[in-house]
Structures are given as structure tokens and as C-alpha cells.
Design a protein around this motif. Structure first.
Motif, short mmCIF file in Angstrom:
data_model
loop_
_atom_site.label_atom_id
_atom_site.label_comp_id
_atom_site.label_asym_id
_atom_site.label_seq_id
_atom_site.Cartn_x
_atom_site.Cartn_y
_atom_site.Cartn_z
N GLU A 102 0.81 -1.21 0.00
CA GLU A 102 0.00 0.00 0.00
C GLU A 102 0.85 1.27 0.00
O GLU A 102 0.34 2.34 -0.34
N THR A 103 2.11 1.19 0.37
CA THR A 103 2.98 2.37 0.49
C THR A 103 4.30 2.10 -0.21
O THR A 103 4.66 0.93 -0.47
N PRO A 104 5.09 3.14 -0.48
CA PRO A 104 6.43 2.92 -1.05
C PRO A 104 7.30 2.04 -0.14
O PRO A 104 8.10 1.24 -0.64
N ILE A 151 2.35 -8.60 -9.42
CA ILE A 151 2.12 -7.36 -8.69
C ILE A 151 0.63 -7.04 -8.65
O ILE A 151 0.07 -6.72 -7.59
N LEU A 152 -0.04 -7.15 -9.79
CA LEU A 152 -1.46 -6.82 -9.87
C LEU A 152 -2.31 -7.79 -9.06
O LEU A 152 -3.12 -7.38 -8.21
N VAL A 153 -2.17 -9.08 -9.31
CA VAL A 153 -3.08 -10.08 -8.76
C VAL A 153 -2.74 -10.45 -7.32
O VAL A 153 -3.63 -10.59 -6.48
N TYR A 163 -3.44 3.16 -9.20
CA TYR A 163 -2.79 4.34 -8.65
C TYR A 163 -1.26 4.18 -8.60
O TYR A 163 -0.51 5.11 -8.92
N HIS A 164 -0.81 2.99 -8.20
CA HIS A 164 0.61 2.78 -7.99
C HIS A 164 1.41 2.89 -9.28
O HIS A 164 2.59 3.28 -9.25
N VAL A 166 1.27 5.06 -11.33
CA VAL A 166 1.62 6.48 -11.48
C VAL A 166 2.33 7.00 -10.24
O VAL A 166 3.41 7.58 -10.31
N ASP A 167 1.74 6.73 -9.07
CA ASP A 167 2.24 7.34 -7.84
C ASP A 167 3.55 6.72 -7.35
O ASP A 167 4.40 7.42 -6.78
N TYR A 168 3.70 5.41 -7.54
CA TYR A 168 4.89 4.70 -7.03
C TYR A 168 5.63 4.01 -8.17
O TYR A 168 6.11 2.89 -8.03
N GLU A 169 5.75 4.67 -9.29
CA GLU A 169 6.31 4.01 -10.48
C GLU A 169 7.71 3.48 -10.23
O GLU A 169 8.03 2.35 -10.62
N ASP A 170 8.58 4.24 -9.58
CA ASP A 170 9.96 3.79 -9.36
C ASP A 170 9.99 2.55 -8.49
O ASP A 170 10.70 1.57 -8.79
N GLU A 171 9.23 2.57 -7.40
CA GLU A 171 9.21 1.41 -6.50
C GLU A 171 8.59 0.20 -7.18
O GLU A 171 9.07 -0.94 -7.01
N LEU A 172 7.53 0.42 -7.94
CA LEU A 172 6.86 -0.68 -8.64
C LEU A 172 7.80 -1.31 -9.67
O LEU A 172 7.89 -2.54 -9.78
N MET A 173 8.52 -0.49 -10.41
CA MET A 173 9.40 -1.03 -11.44
C MET A 173 10.62 -1.75 -10.84
O MET A 173 11.12 -2.72 -11.41
#
Length: 287
Positions: A102-104, A151-153, A163-164, A166-173
Motif C-alpha cells: 500500500e505504500t512505497p 504485482i497486480l493479482v 494508482y501505484h 503512477v504514484d509509485y512508479e519507481d518502487e513498482l518497477m
């Protein structure tokens, strides 16, 4: 022909003596002791089992589950602890109520978990279980989901995922590439191991990703790694059980041998006739 011979013919693009019918082990298990299954098996029904030929070895990671009762339902809180932090998810009677990320800071913990997970062969497990489920069980060799579907499922859920991105793109990638490193190792192990049919359990439905992101995040993984499996004689099937039309042209280009759990209307948005027109060379294992 028995269920194994029929499926082998189907995977090879040949015509079996009758259409093979199968049920997932996960659905069959609810009534597995019912004697009514036996005549159905004798008439040709099979049960598909996802049996890994690899195992995951985590280092410096602790798992804990706290179970309580909430209005007569079982509430589970699953906790992962590491030296860089802790994350948790909750389930009510088996249904996810809160996803892991839910958070970075949550992303950093999960990335740590993935980077401290070793992938090892476990061919003995596959071969042993394959024998145990005979004669009506069919062993499928899974690879798990590809990174963005994980990540999605499994980690985020659809609403926060949107949202992530866009908002947490660096962490997600960063997490995406860590998962991809492990997925490459899984594919190499599965390619060199037993089992003819490789199940890529994507649980994909196109409207949750769209063609632009499918092309960006899924296609490169498919193009790089599915040929590794195919070069060793495997049949690669993706579990696409949702609506697919918006990505259908890209799916046509992907090195996918078989679309598994292909779902016609009303839940899906493509009839089998349309699927055959767009994907003339692919095999269909339909819901």
C-alpha cells in the motif's frame, strides 16, 4: 484413448478420438471423496494439477499467521518480517481484504523478499506427484505469473495497482525487475525439467491492463522467455480467463501455443469463432 493420450494429441495439434474434458484440482477437491467421480473418470474426465518442478528458498525472511474469529468467519492476518521492515495482508474466509502493498515502504520490503529468494530445481517433487495422481490426474508444470501479473493479482489488487502505476512508479518497477530476475531462473529450471505442458497462470483480463501496458510489460517477457520453454519441447499455455478483445492483436503476435481457460461470452468478450479467426494457430483449452 485415455485422458493423457487425448491431451497429448491435443497439445501436439492433432485430433483426439473425443474432446478432452478436465476439471481443476482446486475445484475437484471440494467433493473428491464422492463416488460419482469414478464413472466420470472412466468416461474420460481428467483432473489437472499444478505441480511445481522448482522450489523457492527464502533467506532472512520470517512468515507468521495470526488467526481470529470475526462474526463467525475466519480472519487471517499474514505477516512477512524482514530486516528492512514488515508487511501484512488479511483474508476473511480465504478472500483477500487487504493486499500486501500500500505504500512505497511496503514495496521496498517486498523487493527485499524477492531479492533474497533463491530459485532451485525440484524435479523429484514433480515426478513423485505425477505418479501419485495417476491414472486420472494430469500434471501441469507451472511457472507462476509473469512479473506484472504478480504485482497486480497477488501483491496490490486492481484498485491500488491503478494508482501505484503512477504514484509509485519507481518502487513498482524496481519490484518488477526483481521478479523478472527470478522468473528467468524459474523458466530455465522448468525448461530443463519434466512435464510437457507449461502453465503460465496469468489470470489475465485485458481491460485491467490495456494494450499499451500489455505491450510494454507482458510482451517483452513472453518474447524473451516463452521460446526458451518451446525450444525444449514444452507447450506454453497462458491462463487467460477474462475479456481479451482489446489485446487480441497483440496476443496473436505473442509466442503463446495455447490459451487456457479461454472464456466465451457472457463473461468473456470473444466467441470461439472470433478467437479462431484472430488466433488461427493457437490451441484453445476453453472454460
Amino acid at each position: 484413448m485415455n485422458i493423457h493420450e487425448r491431451l497429448e494429441a491435443f497439445w501436439s495439434g492433432e485430433q483426439p478420438d473425443m474432446i478432452p474434458y478436465t476439471i481443476y484440482q482446486n475445484e475437484w477437491r471440494h467433493a473428491k471423496d464422492d463416488p460419482a467421480w469414478i464413472p466420470m473418470f472412466e468416461q474420460g474426465l481428467g483432473v489437472t494439477w499444478h505441480i511445481p518442478s522448482y522450489k523457492l528458498l527464502e533467506k532472512g525472511i520470517e512468515h507468521k499467521t495470526e488467526t481470529t474469529n470475526q462474526n463467525g468467519k475466519v480472519l487471517q492476518k499474514k505477516i512477512i518480517s524482514t530486516e528492512v521492515g514488515e508487511i501484512y495482508s488479511t483474508y476473511l474466509d480465504g478472500w483477500c481484504q487487504k493486499y500486501w502493498l500500500e505504500t512505497p515502504e511496503d514495496y521496498k520490503v517486498m523487493t527485499y523478499v524477492v531479492k533474497h529468494t533463491e530459485v532451485l530445481p525440484d524435479y523429484e517433487n514433480f515426478l513423485r506427484r505425477q505418479q501419485e495422481i495417476m491414472p486420472y490426474g494430469v500434471a501441469l508444470a507451472p511457472t507462476g505469473r509473469t512479473p506484472m501479473q504478480v504485482i497486480l493479482v497477488d501483491y496490490v489488487g486492481l484498485e491500488n495497482f491503478s494508482y501505484h502505476l503512477v504514484d509509485y512508479e519507481d518502487e513498482l518497477m524496481e519490484l518488477y525487475y526483481a521478479l523478472l530476475d527470478n522468473y528467468r531462473k524459474i523458466v530455465e529450471i522448468v525448461a530443463n525439467g519434466p512435464g510437457r505442458f507449461v502453465s503460465v497462470l496469468e489470470n489475465f483480463t485485458a481491460e485491467t491492463m490495456g494494450p499499451a501496458r500489455f505491450e510494454k510489460y507482458h510482451m517483452p517477457v513472453y518474447n524473451e522467455l516463452f521460446p526458451v520453454l518451446q525450444s525444449s519441447g514444452k507447450i506454453v499455455g497462458t491462463h487467460y480467463d477474462g475479456q481479451l478483445s482489446s489485446c487480441s492483436k497483440l496476443i496473436a503476435k505473442a509466442p503463446i501455443d495455447l490459451i487456457e481457460s479461454l472464456t466465451p461470452p457472457p463473461e468473456g468478450d470473444m466467441t470461439l469463432d472470433v478467437c479462431r479467426e484472430i488466433w488461427p494457430e493457437k490451441l484453445f483449452w476453453s472454460n
